[in-house]
Design an enzyme around this catalytic site. Structure first.
Site, PDB file in Angstrom:
ATOM      1  N   ASP A   1       0.866  -1.191   0.000  1.00  0.00           N
ATOM      2  CA  ASP A   1       0.000   0.000   0.000  1.00  0.00           C
ATOM      3  C   ASP A   1       0.896   1.233   0.000  1.00  0.00           C
ATOM      4  OD1 ASP A   1      -2.429   1.574   0.264  1.00  0.00           O
ATOM      5  OD2 ASP A   1      -1.900   1.884   2.354  1.00  0.00           O
ATOM      6  N   SER A   2       0.292   2.373  -0.284  1.00  0.00           N
ATOM      7  CA  SER A   2       1.048   3.627  -0.237  1.00  0.00           C
ATOM      8  C   SER A   2       1.518   3.943   1.186  1.00  0.00           C
ATOM      9  CB  SER A   2       0.168   4.767  -0.749  1.00  0.00           C
ATOM     10  OG  SER A   2      -1.009   4.834   0.038  1.00  0.00           O
TER      11      SER A   2
ATOM     12  N   CYS B   1      -4.292  -1.452  -2.041  1.00  0.00           N
ATOM     13  CA  CYS B   1      -4.471  -0.026  -2.268  1.00  0.00           C
ATOM     14  C   CYS B   1      -5.403   0.112  -3.474  1.00  0.00           C
ATOM     15  CB  CYS B   1      -3.116   0.612  -2.569  1.00  0.00           C
ATOM     16  SG  CYS B   1      -3.224   2.371  -2.956  1.00  0.00           S
TER      17      CYS B   1
ATOM     18  N   GLU C   1      -2.860   8.087   8.637  1.00  0.00           N
ATOM     19  CA  GLU C   1      -1.390   8.017   8.689  1.00  0.00           C
ATOM     20  C   GLU C   1      -0.862   8.582  10.011  1.00  0.00           C
ATOM     21  OE1 GLU C   1       1.017   6.712   6.509  1.00  0.00           O
ATOM     22  OE2 GLU C   1      -0.692   5.835   5.453  1.00  0.00           O
TER      23      GLU C   1
ATOM     24  N   CYS D   1     -10.988   2.926  -0.235  1.00  0.00           N
ATOM     25  CA  CYS D   1      -9.599   3.245   0.100  1.00  0.00           C
ATOM     26  C   CYS D   1      -9.292   2.410   1.329  1.00  0.00           C
ATOM     27  CB  CYS D   1      -9.465   4.734   0.411  1.00  0.00           C
ATOM     28  SG  CYS D   1      -7.850   5.176   1.091  1.00  0.00           S
TER      29      CYS D   1
ATOM     30  N   HIS E   1      -7.336   2.809   3.653  1.00  0.00           N
ATOM     31  CA  HIS E   1      -7.153   3.553   4.904  1.00  0.00           C
ATOM     32  C   HIS E   1      -8.475   3.663   5.687  1.00  0.00           C
ATOM     33  CE1 HIS E   1      -3.322   4.789   3.166  1.00  0.00           C
ATOM     34  NE2 HIS E   1      -3.003   5.371   4.299  1.00  0.00           N
TER      35      HIS E   1
HETATM   36  N1  DGL Z   1      -4.855   3.316   0.731  1.00  0.00           N
HETATM   37  C1  DGL Z   1      -4.907   3.833  -0.582  1.00  0.00           C
HETATM   38  C2  DGL Z   1      -6.141   3.364  -1.342  1.00  0.00           C
HETATM   39  O1  DGL Z   1      -6.713   2.334  -1.016  1.00  0.00           O
HETATM   40  C3  DGL Z   1      -4.710   5.261  -0.863  1.00  0.00           C
HETATM   41  C4  DGL Z   1      -4.207   6.266   0.071  1.00  0.00           C
HETATM   42  C5  DGL Z   1      -3.366   7.279  -0.661  1.00  0.00           C
HETATM   43  O2  DGL Z   1      -2.175   6.988  -0.772  1.00  0.00           O
HETATM   44  O3  DGL Z   1      -3.886   8.301  -1.116  1.00  0.00           O
HETATM   45  O4  DGL Z   1      -6.535   4.002  -2.291  1.00  0.00           O
END
Ligand code: DGL
Length: 245
Positions: free
Chosen positions: A7-8, A70, A150, A180, A182
């Protein structure tokens, strides 16, 4: 099986949490590109470039499968990544779409998709749902939740204020697609905001369902070992992992 999860940043930990409840794998190697999070505000070419560079990280490990935990990467870079890889790479969008399809929701129920700017702009969820016949869909970019997660902030004043900012004009949806990874970390706050009414569709649970169906994986009696890596501030990521997992 040894798998990679990418993931990012910290969001993919929500997918790891679901994977850990099922013990399908011997080892999970997690990589968060924390030096460059968020991806969701970047354009397509940058997302593809970052994703291919992240793929190089996994060359150090002999993995059998990679999950791009992600949605932003899944929306833009999955094909390019698969072209460059000797092992299969799965995204989270297709499993998320199937999770809604397999739910008891009716075609006219109102569905709210929340995701990063890039994922919403890709239109991947919306077009897949429309193809399936769902007629009442709202897509919303809610990227401010990413830096909150984050920071390890999953509830409280700032989260509520952000929800008010995004949702105050909406009626309560029947389902929220957490587009997302997150966002499951603020899942409880989301449910509170909407009086525990909507069904939350979550990439982690969706990919577990997908793996069970398509890979016929069996549960092992031993817990998977989890190794967490990051391109920056690995201690910060491990702290969120301890809190969340
Ligand atoms: N967790 C990531 C997603 O599912 C994106 C968060 C990001 O880096 O903007 O899209």
């Amino acid at each position: 099986m040894k798998i990679g999860v990418f993931d990012s940043g910290a969001g993919g930990l929500s997918v790891v949490k679901s994977l850990l409840t099922h013990n399908f794998f011997e080892e999970i190697i997690y990589y968060g590109d924390t030096a460059r999070v968020p991806y969701g505000t970047k354009d397509k070419n940058t997302i593809i470039r970052y994703s291919l560079e992240a793929l190089e990280f996994f060359n150090n490990f002999d993995i059998d499968l990679l999950i791009t935990a992600c949605n932003t990467v899944s929306a833009y870079a999955l094909d390019e990544m698969n072209k460059q890889s000797s092992y299969p790479i799965l995204g989270v969008i297709e499993p998320g779409v199937l999770a809604l399809k397999n739910s008891t929701l009716k075609k006219e129920d109102n569905i709210l998709i929340i995701a990063t700017r890039a994922t919403i702009r890709s239109g991947r969820y919306e077009s897949a749902f429309k193809k399936l016949g769902y007629t009442n869909i709202t897509s919303l970019q809610t990227g401010l939740f990413v830096p909150l997660v984050e920071e390890g902030i999953f509830n409280g004043q700032i989260v509520e204020a952000t929800m008010n900012y995004y949702f105050s004009t909406l009626s309560t949806p029947k389902a929220i697609i957490l587009g997302c990874t997150h966002f499951p970390l603020i899942g409880k706050s989301l449910l509170n905001y909407f009086n525990n009414t909507p069904l939350l569709i979550h990439s982690g649970d969706a990919i577990v369902e997908y793996l069970e169906k398509n890979y016929k994986l069996k549960e092992r009696d031993k817990k998977a070992t989890l190794k967490i890596f990051a391109s920056d501030n690995v201690a910060g990521l491990r702290k969120i992992a301890n809190k969340w997992l």
